[in-house]
Scaffold this motif. Structure first.
Motif, short mmCIF file in Angstrom:
data_model
loop_
_atom_site.label_atom_id
_atom_site.label_comp_id
_atom_site.label_asym_id
_atom_site.label_seq_id
_atom_site.Cartn_x
_atom_site.Cartn_y
_atom_site.Cartn_z
N ILE A 20 2.39 11.55 1.92
CA ILE A 20 2.02 11.45 3.18
C ILE A 20 1.63 10.07 3.59
O ILE A 20 2.14 9.48 4.54
CB ILE A 20 1.13 12.46 3.63
N LEU A 21 0.50 9.75 2.88
CA LEU A 21 -0.01 8.38 3.18
C LEU A 21 1.12 7.22 3.21
O LEU A 21 1.17 6.51 4.09
CB LEU A 21 -1.12 8.13 2.46
N MET B 223 0.81 -1.24 0.08
CA MET B 223 -0.03 -0.02 -0.26
C MET B 223 1.02 1.28 -0.05
O MET B 223 0.33 2.22 -0.58
CB MET B 223 -1.11 0.16 1.14
N ALA B 224 2.04 1.27 0.65
CA ALA B 224 2.95 2.30 0.72
C ALA B 224 3.56 2.45 -0.60
O ALA B 224 3.80 3.68 -1.10
CB ALA B 224 4.07 1.94 1.68
N ASP B 225 3.68 1.47 -1.31
CA ASP B 225 4.26 1.52 -2.88
C ASP B 225 3.13 2.19 -3.63
O ASP B 225 3.66 2.77 -4.54
CB ASP B 225 4.87 0.30 -3.16
N ILE B 226 2.15 1.98 -3.33
CA ILE B 226 1.02 2.34 -4.43
C ILE B 226 0.57 3.66 -4.16
O ILE B 226 0.23 4.49 -5.15
CB ILE B 226 -0.31 1.33 -4.04
N CYS B 227 0.58 4.24 -2.98
CA CYS B 227 0.14 5.65 -2.71
C CYS B 227 0.89 6.79 -3.64
O CYS B 227 0.06 7.51 -4.11
CB CYS B 227 0.40 5.81 -1.33
N PHE C 163 1.58 4.17 6.23
CA PHE C 163 1.80 2.96 5.87
C PHE C 163 3.29 2.36 6.29
O PHE C 163 3.33 1.01 6.92
CB PHE C 163 1.47 2.66 4.65
N LEU C 164 4.27 3.06 5.96
CA LEU C 164 5.62 2.43 6.27
C LEU C 164 5.82 2.57 7.37
O LEU C 164 6.48 1.48 8.26
CB LEU C 164 6.67 3.36 5.66
N PRO C 165 5.41 3.50 8.32
CA PRO C 165 5.55 3.41 9.67
C PRO C 165 4.98 2.33 10.53
O PRO C 165 5.37 1.74 11.47
CB PRO C 165 5.19 4.81 10.39
#
Length: 285
Positions: free
Chosen positions: A193-194, A148-152, A199-201
């Motif tokens: 930001i997302l 999800m972090a890669d997609i944002c 997501f990464l944190p």
């Protein structure tokens, strides 16, 4: 969640938000259209990529990782050493009492195997299998968040393209240009930001908690194996302390007076021959 963690999050959020406030009107950073594009696109991609059961499990893991208070490795070592002494004084069958009192599910299951007279090999095999698939499940939850972090950012870029298309379609109309430029810029901002502040944190938090729990499980496996083999408590203490940091190894855990008080053991139950210490480790409790 621990008080220090909450305080740290609030402090960082205030510092982060202050940067937006100082730079000008805060309202210019909020755009509902851009937010819906990024959030909806990211959520839709996650639903298309993973089963709903998996997404629900990720939510439970995150909730538990922030709400549950984990025991420190030194506390687990102390419990196992105490149980080792008790098993030598009262017998392995009495550990069923501590099985009901133990707050850690993995340790409770391990003690159950000991009380049920599972062999050391069977106990080790079952616990290692449980630990392996526990790690697999946590790795999958972490992977969901990293995907999800890669997609944002990509979804944010798509929102920017939407804003640019709207701007070009109304290039002769100043009102249209002013309405679409914020979409183009804030979409990229929301995507970044997302990805990097949400997501990464969260994925890093799952990794942190998982590594801590795996360490506790390894300590428990070694401790239970030693209890089954009736290893001297002094030797067990030295062995388990090798899992700890040097600063956490100070002090001596095996104190007969403390253990008698903890497990309510009468003096008549003591069995002096069961507590010998190997040469060089300590001759008395």
């Amino acid at each position: 969640m621990e008080g220090k963690t909450i305080l740290g999050l609030l402090l960082c959020a205030l510092i982060f938000g202050a940067g937006f406030v100082i730079s000008g009107d805060v309202g210019q950073y909020f755009n509902l259209s851009a937010f819906l594009i990024v959030f909806g696109g990211c959520l839709g991609t996650a639903i298309a990529s993973f089963r709903m059961e998996r997404l629900g499990y990720v939510g439970k893991v995150l909730r538990n990782s922030y709400r549950s208070r984990m025991k420190e490795p030194s506390a687990i070592v102390e419990i196992l050493v105490d149980l080792s002494v008790k098993s030598r004084i009262r017998g392995l069958h009495t550990l069923v009492e501590d099985e009901r009192e133990t707050s850690i599910m993995f340790l409770r299951r391990a003690l159950g195997f000991v009380v049920d007279n599972y062999s050391r090999e069977q106990t080790t095999d079952i616990l290692n299998t449980e630990m392996y698939f526990f790690k697999q499940r946590r790795d999958e939850s972490e992977r969901v968040l990293r995907v999800m972090a890669d997609i944002c950012p990509a979804i944010g870029l798509a929102g920017s393209v939407v804003g640019l298309i709207g701007m070009l379609s109304g290039v002769n109309d100043t009102g249209v240009v002013l309405a679409t430029i914020p979409i183009a810029l804030t979409s990229t901002l929301y995507g970044v930001i997302l990805a990097n502040f949400v997501f990464l944190p969260l994925a890093a938090r799952i990794r942190e908690v998982t590594d801590h729990e795996l360490l506790l499980q390894k300590i428990i496996i070694e401790g239970v194996r030693a209890i089954q083999s009736e290893l001297n408590p002094r030797v067990l203490e030295v062995k388990l302390k090798s899992f700890l940091t040097p600063s956490a190894r100070e002090g001596q855990l095996v104190s007969l007076a403390r253990i008698k008080e903890r497990f309510r053991i009468d003096d008549r139950e003591e069995d002096a021959p069961v507590m010998p210490a190997p040469e060089g480790v300590g001759a008395t409790l």
